[in-house]
Scaffold this active site. Sequence first.
Site, PDB file in Angstrom:
ATOM      1  N   ASP A  13     -23.771   3.074 -14.686  1.00 46.31           N
ATOM      2  CA  ASP A  13     -22.546   2.719 -13.946  1.00 46.31           C
ATOM      3  C   ASP A  13     -22.795   1.308 -13.424  1.00 46.31           C
ATOM      4  OD1 ASP A  13     -20.693   2.250 -11.924  1.00 46.31           O
ATOM      5  OD2 ASP A  13     -20.962   4.202 -10.948  1.00 46.31           O
ATOM      6  N   TYR A 228     -29.544   6.497  -1.327  1.00 47.58           N
ATOM      7  CA  TYR A 228     -28.436   6.960  -2.154  1.00 47.58           C
ATOM      8  C   TYR A 228     -27.825   5.804  -2.940  1.00 47.58           C
ATOM      9  CZ  TYR A 228     -24.030   8.910  -3.664  1.00 47.58           C
ATOM     10  OH  TYR A 228     -22.967   9.313  -4.442  1.00 47.58           O
ATOM     11  N   LYS A 231     -24.581   9.225  -7.918  1.00 45.97           N
ATOM     12  CA  LYS A 231     -25.221  10.370  -8.545  1.00 45.97           C
ATOM     13  C   LYS A 231     -25.695   9.947  -9.928  1.00 45.97           C
ATOM     14  CE  LYS A 231     -25.874  14.475  -6.800  1.00 45.97           C
ATOM     15  NZ  LYS A 231     -26.679  14.545  -5.585  1.00 45.97           N
ATOM     16  N   TYR A 347     -31.299  13.114   0.173  1.00 45.15           N
ATOM     17  CA  TYR A 347     -31.214  11.959  -0.725  1.00 45.15           C
ATOM     18  C   TYR A 347     -29.922  11.180  -0.534  1.00 45.15           C
ATOM     19  CZ  TYR A 347     -35.121  14.360  -2.751  1.00 45.15           C
ATOM     20  OH  TYR A 347     -36.326  14.984  -2.916  1.00 45.15           O
TER      21      TYR A 347
HETATM   22  P1  13P Z   1     -20.649   7.741  -9.077  1.00 45.33           P
HETATM   23  O1  13P Z   1     -22.045   8.325  -9.004  1.00 45.33           O
HETATM   24  O2  13P Z   1     -19.893   8.221 -10.286  1.00 45.33           O
HETATM   25  O3  13P Z   1     -20.689   6.237  -8.981  1.00 45.33           O
HETATM   26  O4  13P Z   1     -19.834   8.296  -7.832  1.00 45.33           O
HETATM   27  C1  13P Z   1     -20.307   8.006  -6.563  1.00 45.33           C
HETATM   28  C2  13P Z   1     -19.443   8.491  -5.452  1.00 45.33           C
HETATM   29  O5  13P Z   1     -19.798   8.234  -4.330  1.00 45.33           O
HETATM   30  C3  13P Z   1     -18.218   9.268  -5.724  1.00 45.33           C
HETATM   31  O6  13P Z   1     -17.549   9.612  -4.546  1.00 45.33           O
HETATM   32 MG    MG Z   2     -20.280   7.875 -12.285  1.00 45.04          MG
HETATM   33 MG    MG Z   3     -19.671   4.641  -9.439  1.00 49.78          MG
END
Ligand code: 13P
Ligand code: MG
Ligand code: MG
Length: 381
Positions: A13, A228, A231, A347
């Site tokens: 990402d 963090y 994800k 995390y």
């Molecule tokens: P991503 O991991 O897809 O970037 O999403 C992060 C997020 O905080 C979604 O609310």
């Molecule tokens: Mg993502």
């Molecule tokens: Mg994102």
Amino acid sequence: MPEKLTLSVIKADVGGYVGHGDVHPRLMDKAREVLASSPLLVDAYVARAGDDINLIMTHRRGVDDPEIHGLAWNTFKACTEVAKELKLYGAGQDLLVDAFAGNVKGMGPGVCEMEFVERPSEPIIVFMADKTEPGAWNLPLFKMFADPFTNPGLVIDPSMHDGFSFEIHDLKETRKVFLSAPEELYDILMFVGAHHRFVIKHVFSRGLDGMVCASSTTQKLAHVAGRYVGKDDPSLIVRCQSGLPSVGEALEPFAFPHLVGGWMRGSHCGPLMPCSYDRCNPSRFDGPPRVVALGFQIANGKLVGPRDLFADVAFDRAREQANQIADYLRRLGPFEPHRLSLDEMEYTTMPQLMKRLAERFQPIEEVRPPAEALAAAVETD
Ligand code: 13P
Ligand code: MG
Ligand code: MG
Ligand code: 13P
């Protein structure tokens, strides 16, 4: 010895459009442009799931090849430049370091790769998910390769009777174990049921000379970064047919929208919704978590396809059920189990909040019955 082919899926990402929902078309164009100009690849297909770019590449250089990883890294760097120009959200989010040092593992991007001799027909599926984490593949991989109620091939196809070997990674202790199905089904489930910590990295066929059948991305960014950073939206390659699950058997587990970690702020549990490619743009509460499946036939290293496998109307009911589950879970608001358990929140930004309030916590004066009274109670039992 026939020439081996490597299939590498490297994903990251590097900036969301708008927020965390999608990849801007200009980033997709940039990624295609960089890969097309490389002499290293046999073929490439650039895909996305939500805000994650997946570089699907075939080449002859084997897994963990520094040149291929470098190419992916440079592609993501080039896309980051475009993301910065457009001020996309979290530009460069998954590139944890500035300089590339030979392998993208541990540097942010997710990697799943496999090297094999191309079979007379080589159908493969690339699953790509957004708003979830690597453990999301545990349940579907288990069902595909070990559950005869999902995969009748395990019963009908004699070459599947030898079963499959699961390479399971313990992300907390950084160790791995190989367990065999069907003999060790219960041991496998003991670990892979704990999907926040144990993840299935590879599956191998025991009947077909240890042939690699599945490979997934397994890194946990927060473990690497210590904070963090979104994800670790995972990807997964599955080879199909001829002694392996058929395409339909590999897709079948996703007709059940199981619960995964991720969704809003990477801090919630929600249903994994199978989506068609053009609908893989999470927006409700930044989700719900979703998965797309692109099918390819590989022919002399070329990626023939893709076919958008969850576009099938037969997955409509799974989507509907996922929406119902989403409604139900959302009503819990900030309460567990919608919000992830404290273990997982470690995390996220939770430690900062804990620190801020640490001094406000006071000891609770424990009132206990005298020891003699407790001992007397035991004696009368
Ligand atoms: P991503 O991991 O897809 O970037 O999403 C992060 C997020 O905080 C979604 O609310
Ligand atoms: Mg993502
Ligand atoms: Mg994102
Ligand atoms: P066909 O008879 O259409 O080739 O299908 C066989 C099969 O394995 C379906 O899962």
